[in-house]
Write an enzyme that holds these catalytic residues in place. Structure first.
Site: not given
Length: 297
Positions: A165, A169, A152
Site C-alpha cells: 500500500y 500511495k 496516505s
C-alpha cells in the site's frame, strides 16, 4: 464565494462506500453531474456487485441531481474507456476525476505474497493511471480538467504491514508531480489528498474512540477544493478529524566535499550535517535537484 460545480462532469472511483460516496454526493449537491464508479467488491478487492454504485446514484437522483453508475474495475482498461465514453456521450465533457478506489491486503513484508503486492499496486497505482489516461486527452482538448490522486500517511511516512500500500500511495505523489507539469499549459491541474477518516478501510486499523472523531467532513471539503476551478496544482494536502495540512518533499542544504573526501567514511561522519533541515529547499521539479548540486561547485 461558494464553490459550485454547475455544468461540470465528475467521475469518482470507489464511490459506492466511504469517502468516495461522500465525494460523489457533495459534488452532486453543488451542481455536478456524477459518474459513480464502484466494483462493489470486498475491502481486499474480491467479489463484485453493481448495487453499491447504483444506490449512490439513486441518492443523487433523489437530491435532484444527475448521475450514472459504473461497475467496472479501475484496472479494466476497456471498461474504464467505456465508462468515460458513456459520460462524454451523455454530458459532452469530463471535468473532474477523483481517483479514490482502493483495496487493502495488509501483511508484514515477510509474510506477503507477490500476488498481494502486485494486486494492491495494480488497483491503487495502475487503476489511477488507467482512469487518468482515459480522460487526459479530453481534458487537454477542452482546456480544463481537475484530477485528484489519493495518497496516505502510509505512503508519505510508512507503516508496519503495509509495504504494498505504501509503495502504491507514494508512487501516486510522483505521478501527480509530473502530470501537473505536463497538464498546466492546458489548465489541467493535478493534486493529491491524504485522507484520514472512519471508513471500512480504517475500521480495524484505528481504535473506535479515535474513529468516532474522524468523520468525513474535513476530507470531503479538502477534496472538493482540490478539484474546484480555483484549485492549486501539484499540492498534497492531508485532511482528517477537522484538520487540514500540506505535505512537502524537501531537500536539505547538505554538504559539499572535494573528490578526495568523497568516501563512504565521509558520508558516515557527516551524516548529521547532511540531514540538517535548516534552510531546507522546496524544489519545483527534478531538474532543480541537479541545479542545487551544480550550484555548490
Amino acid at each position: 464565494m461558494a464553490i459550485r460545480f454547475d455544468n461540470r462532469v465528475a467521475i469518482v472511483t470507489g464511490a459506492g462506500n466511504g469517502l468516495g460516496r461522500e465525494y460523489a454526493l457533495e459534488l452532486a449537491r453543488r451542481g455536478a453531474r456524477v459518474v459513480v464508479n464502484d466494483l462493489g467488491g470486498a475491502r481486499d478487492g474480491t467479489g463484485s456487485s453493481s448495487s453499491a454504485a447504483q444506490a449512490v446514484v439513486d441518492e443523487i437522483v433523489k437530491l435532484g441531481g444527475e448521475a450514472i453508475a459504473s461497475g467496472c474495475s479501475v484496472t479494466d482498461e476497456a471498461g474504464v474507456a467505456a465508462m468515460v465514453a458513456e459520460a462524454k456521450n451523455k454530458w459532452g465533457r469530463i471535468d473532474i476525476l477523483i481517483n479514490n478506489a482502493g483495496i487493502l491486503r495488509d501483511k508484514s513484508f515477510a509474510k506477503m505474497t507477490m500476488a498481494d503486492f502486485r494486486t494492491v499496486l495494480e488497483v491503487h497505482l495502475m487503476g489511477s493511471v488507467i482512469c487518468t489516461k482515459a480522460v487526459w486527452d479530453i481534458m487537454r482538448e477542452q482546456k480544463y480538467g481537475r484530477i485528484l490522486m489519493t495518497t496516505s500517511g502510509t505512503g508519505l511516512y510508512g507503516n508496519f504491514g503495509q509495504s504494498n500500500y505504501a509503495a502504491a500511495k507514494l508512487a501516486l505523489v510522483g505521478f501527480m508531480g509530473s502530470l501537473g507539469i505536463e497538464g498546466a499549459k492546458s489548465n489541467v491541474h493535478v493534486n493529491t489528498i491524504a485522507p484520514a477518516a472512519a471508513t471500512r478501510m480504517t475500521e480495524d486499523i484505528l481504535p473506535p474512540e479515535l474513529l468516532s472523531k474522524m468523520g468525513p467532513e474535513a476530507v470531503v471539503a479538502t477534496a472538493l477544493y482540490l478539484v474546484s476551478e480555483g484549485a492549486p496544482n501539484r499540492a498534497t494536502l492531508a485532511a482528517g478529524a477537522g484538520g487540514v495540512e500540506r505535505a512537502y518533499i524537501t531537500l536539505t542544504r547538505g554538504i559539499q566535499v572535494t573528490s578526495e573526501e568523497s568516501t563512504p567514511e565521509t558520508v558516515a561522519a557527516r551524516f548529521d550535517a547532511i540531514g540538517n533541515r535548516e534552510g531546507e529547499l522546496l524544489l519545483d521539479n527534478a531538474m532543480l535537484q541537479s541545479a542545487v548540486a551544480m550550484g555548490k561547485i
